[in-house]
Write a protein that holds these residues in place. Structure first.
Motif, PDB file in Angstrom:
ATOM      1  N   ALA A 177      -6.292   2.085  65.888  1.00 54.11           N
ATOM      2  CA  ALA A 177      -6.183   2.288  67.010  1.00 54.11           C
ATOM      3  C   ALA A 177      -6.423   1.299  67.799  1.00 54.11           C
ATOM      4  O   ALA A 177      -5.520   0.854  69.138  1.00 54.11           O
ATOM      5  N   ARG A 178      -7.246   0.253  67.359  1.00 50.62           N
ATOM      6  CA  ARG A 178      -7.858  -0.447  68.080  1.00 50.62           C
ATOM      7  C   ARG A 178      -7.053  -2.047  67.589  1.00 50.62           C
ATOM      8  O   ARG A 178      -7.089  -3.153  68.804  1.00 50.62           O
ATOM      9  N   SER A 179      -5.975  -1.732  67.289  1.00 49.20           N
ATOM     10  CA  SER A 179      -5.260  -3.030  67.165  1.00 49.20           C
ATOM     11  C   SER A 179      -3.595  -3.151  66.836  1.00 49.20           C
ATOM     12  O   SER A 179      -2.920  -3.813  67.140  1.00 49.20           O
ATOM     13  N   ILE A 180      -2.930  -1.128  67.646  1.00 49.67           N
ATOM     14  CA  ILE A 180      -1.792  -1.133  67.792  1.00 49.67           C
ATOM     15  C   ILE A 180      -2.538   0.186  68.431  1.00 49.67           C
ATOM     16  O   ILE A 180      -2.372   0.640  69.026  1.00 49.67           O
ATOM     17  N   ARG A 181      -1.161  -0.354  69.549  1.00 48.22           N
ATOM     18  CA  ARG A 181      -1.081   0.701  71.189  1.00 48.22           C
ATOM     19  C   ARG A 181       0.321   0.715  71.209  1.00 48.22           C
ATOM     20  O   ARG A 181       0.457   0.033  72.004  1.00 48.22           O
ATOM     21  N   PRO A 182       0.734   1.667  71.786  1.00 42.80           N
ATOM     22  CA  PRO A 182      -0.037   2.855  71.087  1.00 42.80           C
ATOM     23  C   PRO A 182       0.348   3.414  69.543  1.00 42.80           C
ATOM     24  O   PRO A 182       0.721   2.893  69.200  1.00 42.80           O
ATOM     25  N   ILE A 183      -0.561   4.635  69.289  1.00 42.98           N
ATOM     26  CA  ILE A 183      -0.763   4.799  67.956  1.00 42.98           C
ATOM     27  C   ILE A 183      -0.148   5.838  67.086  1.00 42.98           C
ATOM     28  O   ILE A 183      -1.002   7.036  67.639  1.00 42.98           O
ATOM     29  N   HIS A 184      -0.498   6.696  65.883  1.00 48.75           N
ATOM     30  CA  HIS A 184      -0.372   7.500  65.768  1.00 48.75           C
ATOM     31  C   HIS A 184       1.735   8.138  66.187  1.00 48.75           C
ATOM     32  O   HIS A 184       0.767   8.845  66.836  1.00 48.75           O
ATOM     33  N   ASN A 185       2.318   7.585  66.859  1.00 50.58           N
ATOM     34  CA  ASN A 185       3.543   8.884  67.464  1.00 50.58           C
ATOM     35  C   ASN A 185       4.327   9.304  66.494  1.00 50.58           C
ATOM     36  O   ASN A 185       4.154   9.654  65.054  1.00 50.58           O
ATOM     37  N   ILE A 186       5.404   9.622  67.157  1.00 52.21           N
ATOM     38  CA  ILE A 186       5.782  11.091  66.089  1.00 52.21           C
ATOM     39  C   ILE A 186       7.268  11.000  65.709  1.00 52.21           C
ATOM     40  O   ILE A 186       7.331  11.309  64.648  1.00 52.21           O
ATOM     41  N   GLY A 187       7.565   8.937  66.089  1.00 49.05           N
ATOM     42  CA  GLY A 187       8.145   8.468  64.727  1.00 49.05           C
ATOM     43  C   GLY A 187       7.365   7.485  63.388  1.00 49.05           C
ATOM     44  O   GLY A 187       7.869   7.069  63.431  1.00 49.05           O
ATOM     45  N   ASP A 188       6.217   7.212  64.176  1.00 43.43           N
ATOM     46  CA  ASP A 188       5.181   7.051  62.918  1.00 43.43           C
ATOM     47  C   ASP A 188       5.031   8.157  62.031  1.00 43.43           C
ATOM     48  O   ASP A 188       4.552   9.221  62.239  1.00 43.43           O
ATOM     49  N   GLY A 189       5.009   7.778  60.697  1.00 45.64           N
ATOM     50  CA  GLY A 189       4.622   8.367  59.488  1.00 45.64           C
ATOM     51  C   GLY A 189       3.261   7.502  59.398  1.00 45.64           C
ATOM     52  O   GLY A 189       2.595   7.542  57.379  1.00 45.64           O
ATOM     53  N   ASP A 190       2.306   7.235  59.610  1.00 47.42           N
ATOM     54  CA  ASP A 190       1.020   6.741  59.617  1.00 47.42           C
ATOM     55  C   ASP A 190       0.524   7.417  58.453  1.00 47.42           C
ATOM     56  O   ASP A 190       0.473   8.672  58.800  1.00 47.42           O
ATOM     57  N   THR A 191      -0.136   6.353  57.963  1.00 47.46           N
ATOM     58  CA  THR A 191      -1.061   7.652  56.005  1.00 47.46           C
ATOM     59  C   THR A 191      -1.674   6.257  55.745  1.00 47.46           C
ATOM     60  O   THR A 191      -1.721   4.594  55.243  1.00 47.46           O
ATOM     61  N   VAL A 192      -3.168   6.628  55.837  1.00 48.82           N
ATOM     62  CA  VAL A 192      -4.165   5.168  54.898  1.00 48.82           C
ATOM     63  C   VAL A 192      -4.598   5.938  54.104  1.00 48.82           C
ATOM     64  O   VAL A 192      -4.551   7.136  53.811  1.00 48.82           O
ATOM     65  N   PHE A 193      -4.435   4.830  52.599  1.00 47.86           N
ATOM     66  CA  PHE A 193      -5.202   5.500  52.144  1.00 47.86           C
ATOM     67  C   PHE A 193      -6.443   5.004  51.201  1.00 47.86           C
ATOM     68  O   PHE A 193      -6.790   4.094  51.721  1.00 47.86           O
ATOM     69  N   GLY A 194      -7.048   5.538  50.858  1.00 50.03           N
ATOM     70  CA  GLY A 194      -9.289   5.222  50.475  1.00 50.03           C
ATOM     71  C   GLY A 194      -9.122   5.205  49.201  1.00 50.03           C
ATOM     72  O   GLY A 194      -8.477   6.382  48.437  1.00 50.03           O
ATOM     73  N   MET A 195      -9.710   4.581  48.286  1.00 48.71           N
ATOM     74  CA  MET A 195      -9.803   4.127  47.183  1.00 48.71           C
ATOM     75  C   MET A 195     -10.932   3.239  46.337  1.00 48.71           C
ATOM     76  O   MET A 195     -11.583   2.185  47.184  1.00 48.71           O
TER      77      MET A 195
END
Lengths: 387, 387
Positions: free
Chosen positions: A311-329
């Motif tokens: 959210a701080r580095s991309i605007r707007p974020i999590h749009n309807i055409g974005d499949g934004d997925t973050v893995f944590g490991m």
């Protein structure tokens, strides 16, 4: 670790170790706005600061991780696959926020299930077709006997997420398949990872970025991102990356670009400011990792909090055409429960390091074929201090 | 609405209506990075821009909403309750991200359940005790026959979230109860809401803020926030609010504060830069609302995306001691499915308007008793252009 782990008990002590920049990130809790009544004394919170980037400022600064890419730009291809793998398995979780995801084996990452660890995670181009890359990773894992032992053999656990780069430079039909995953796995090493137009970043609008941070509690947190958002990582008013303020030790080394370059980029087509692509053609996929020992649900929470870095580095974020997925490991097996202060420091570091990985993708990805122009090509005056 | 709703079909047309500032927010999709093959022409996306703030730049710019506060600063109190209510009921959803929430009637907001609308939403001080304020709202609703009709009477649906202000200025035992909710409901009106130290903002570290935005698709989106984060809304390096870049039409009217004021605030205790409070004493609670007709799940998604606005205006965000909860509310009954472009514009507007509400809380909340000093008291040089 103990020597860098400072319980804070008195105001004088707290003041003495005040560090300006890190304070806003990890020590929002140190100084009191007024004198609370005695029964409400703040609990002593360990003070955890940012020591700097890791040695290579990349994902492999997290011990136990190997990263490999496979990229093709011949024969109509312009895509690639990035594999993050472990020898021992790693605890993992994820967060999915965009409106158009392409994922595999993510339900398995929900906390409370049987499987708490993964052998590898795949970030790939190729849209939903590109999920096939994970099959090649599984093949290598089976050949090398990594996975969950079940009777006569192993079942490797290899979650994957893709971004949409079909037809963006390469041919629509030329996309990552199992061979990409296999070859990226073979290529994987613990050597420093360089941000740029490689692996998952080859077909992505803004390439691939990675960064790391070392905390005073001894833990390292790092991120890698395939950057293909519908939104923009560059602020059109300044033509500087939104996430620039997260910089550690001049790692980006940008200056304000000339007004005419900014104006031209905003007016022209194909400039870095025009947003990556139309709604059905996007997605930012990422992985944040740490050597802190986390439960699966904590690895998932780390991924969730890391969305703040997007959210701080991309605007707007999590749009309807974005499949934004973050893995944590988390590469260290869970033994004892971390303190809230340690967890919070690791989670917040995951957000900031992912934001920095985004900026690295922006400034370090160069043009390949008909891809987007590199940031420093578009804004040479912003990059005069960079080598 | 139709006259401000521009389907974009050709490149020339797209160029002609290019607007710089709004472009990065809502039209990341307009200009193509290269010529795609014919079969991959981008689908025509309506172009939706920001027209400006709503008339009052506050939550009541959304038709159908009334806002009321009840605040006490006498007899050892320093807390308050804010009620957002509707006459007709509103579709609602929520997102809960912080590690220490205090909420009531939120499970009911999960999509797919029987109840799809609410009569009111309560944001209150008082930590978990303050959830009692919702009972007073229910009492008023029952007396006035608002709620779900069930046989002999109504059951009003009044979700609530609290923030932790116990003992921060007021006495620990003096906290909002049902009477606060009742009185706030009686006081509710559709008049402009003024940001500041009132209602839910009285005991909160940084007060209460509100803002609105009008989109070219005809919809209004607005936010209200009780601002009490463990992180800081002020960047310690600039001593300006993180969310300042979201400004519309000089609504904040700040200038760079003098270095000595910034230095003093960073060094001293009780300055706006020290983070709000220790981990168990925080939480940011908010509501984003629109007159766009949304499904309950879309109202929830709007709330979820609005977390990006918190991430952009507060750092770090969603800490373990934060109970961060965002409600989403749509005052127009769902009739037909909105286009993806309309939904995306509304969701992104919710993120940005919530970030702006945070900045309004920061710059417009003044010191009351032993509360945090107001931003313009701390940084008079930043506020010279403000009246």
């Amino acid at each position: 670790m103990d020597q860098s782990y400072h319980p804070v008990r008195g105001r004088a002590e707290r003041r003495a170790c005040w560090t300006l920049a890190a304070a806003a990130v990890f020590v929002p809790t140190v100084l009191a706005a007024q004198q609370p009544p005695a029964q409400q004394q703040r609990p002593a919170m360990p003070r955890i600061t940012v020591l700097g980037t890791g040695p290579s400022n990349s994902l492999t600064d997290v011990p136990g991780l190997k990263v490999g890419h496979y990229t093709r730009t011949d024969s109509g291809y312009r895509s690639g696959t990035t594999v993050i793998r472990t020898e021992q398995g790693a605890t993992a979780g994820y967060s999915q926020m965009g409106g158009a995801p392409g994922t595999k084996e993510t339900d398995l990452l929900k906390p409370g299930g049987q499987v708490r660890g993964v052998q590898a995670i795949v970030l790939s181009g190729g849209s939903a077709y590109g999920l096939d890359a994970a099959s090649g990773v599984m093949q290598w894992m089976e050949e090398n006997k990594f996975g969950v032992f079940v009777g006569a053999g192993v079942v490797p656990i290899v979650p994957a997420a893709i971004l949409m780069d079909l037809g963006r430079g390469g041919d629509f039909k030329k996309r990552p398949d199992a061979s990409f995953g296999y070859k990226a796995t073979v290529a994987a090493s613990n050597q420093p990872v360089k941000s740029g137009r490689i692996g998952v970043g080859m077909g992505a609008g803004w390439g691939m970025g990675t960064a790391s941070v070392k905390l005073s509690n001894g833990y390292t947190v790092a991120a890698i991102v395939g950057l293909n958002p519908a939104g923009s990582p560059v602020d059109p008013r300044t033509c500087l990356p939104y996430g620039l303020f997260l910089e550690i030790d001049n790692e980006f080394n940008l200056v304000q670009p000339k007004a005419e370059e900014c104006q031209a980029a905003n007016a022209g087509r194909g400039g870095p400011n025009d947003g990556s692509d139309s709604a059905p053609r996007n997605t930012t996929i990422a992985l944040v990792a740490t050597d802190a020992p986390l439960l699966d649900l904590e690895a998932g929470r780390m991924a969730e909090i890391a969305n703040a870095g997007l959210a701080r580095s991309i605007r707007p974020i999590h749009n309807i055409g974005d499949g934004d997925t973050v893995f944590g490991m988390a590469t260290t097996p869970f033994t004892t429960q971390l303190s809230n202060a340690d967890l919070q420091a690791v989670f917040n570091a995951a957000a900031d390091v992912l934001g920095r990985a985004v900026v690295h993708a922006v400034v370090e990805s160069k043009q390949v074929g008909s891809s987007r122009m590199g940031y420093c090509q578009q804004y040479p005056s912003a990059c005069v201090k960079r080598k």
